[in-house]
Design a protein around this motif. Sequence first.
Motif: not given
Length: 207
Positions: A161-187
């Motif tokens: 979560l921390h790694i992907l949050l730090n990679r967020i680029d507001m001008r690249n929504d794919d970087s945010i979607r990568q973070f979003e996919t990590m937010t659910p607790i792993p099964q």
Amino acid sequence: MTDILIGGDVKKLETNCNKKLSGFVGKLNQYSNTMKKHSAELKLIAADLVVRSQQLQKLENIKPENLKCYSVDQRDRVLSEILCQANVQVITANRLITELEDFHRELKAEYRNLSALANVLQITTAESFLLVGDCRQKPITYYLENACQVLHIWMLYQRSLHILLNRIDMRNDDSIRQFETMTPIPQHLSANLDRYLLFSTFLLAQK
């Protein structure tokens, strides 16, 4: 006289160890519930950031001469507001993840204390109900081994979560979607936690 003292020491050690185990399980239950809430909130934050990112890119890509509803100054104020609101969301997400890390750090310290106490008990006696288990709770080795696995997966989750949050680029929504996919607790983390707490019902009842 010596036997009585040894027996008394074992009983006291057993009682302290069981209290420590109950405390650890209770705290794990409390923090796992909070983790679920944080996970849901992080997902909402990520979804909001995706929308803001798309708005930002759309406005920035409009050439000044093609602006119809806005002047350049108005457009720039809107862009600034989007970035400001996004920054607030990122700060909130960082706080939530930091709390997860704090929970993990506290649980890890509790685990180490419990493990040390259990080791002393194992050295002292082989007949304790904590070591062999009974009709109400499993042997303490079960709780130690499975807690170790839960804490390890928890660590990997929060680190990602921390790694992907730090990679967020507001001008690249794919970087945010990568973070979003990590937010659910792993099964596997969710399943292990549920199983662990299921077999800890008696210990939770003592809290």
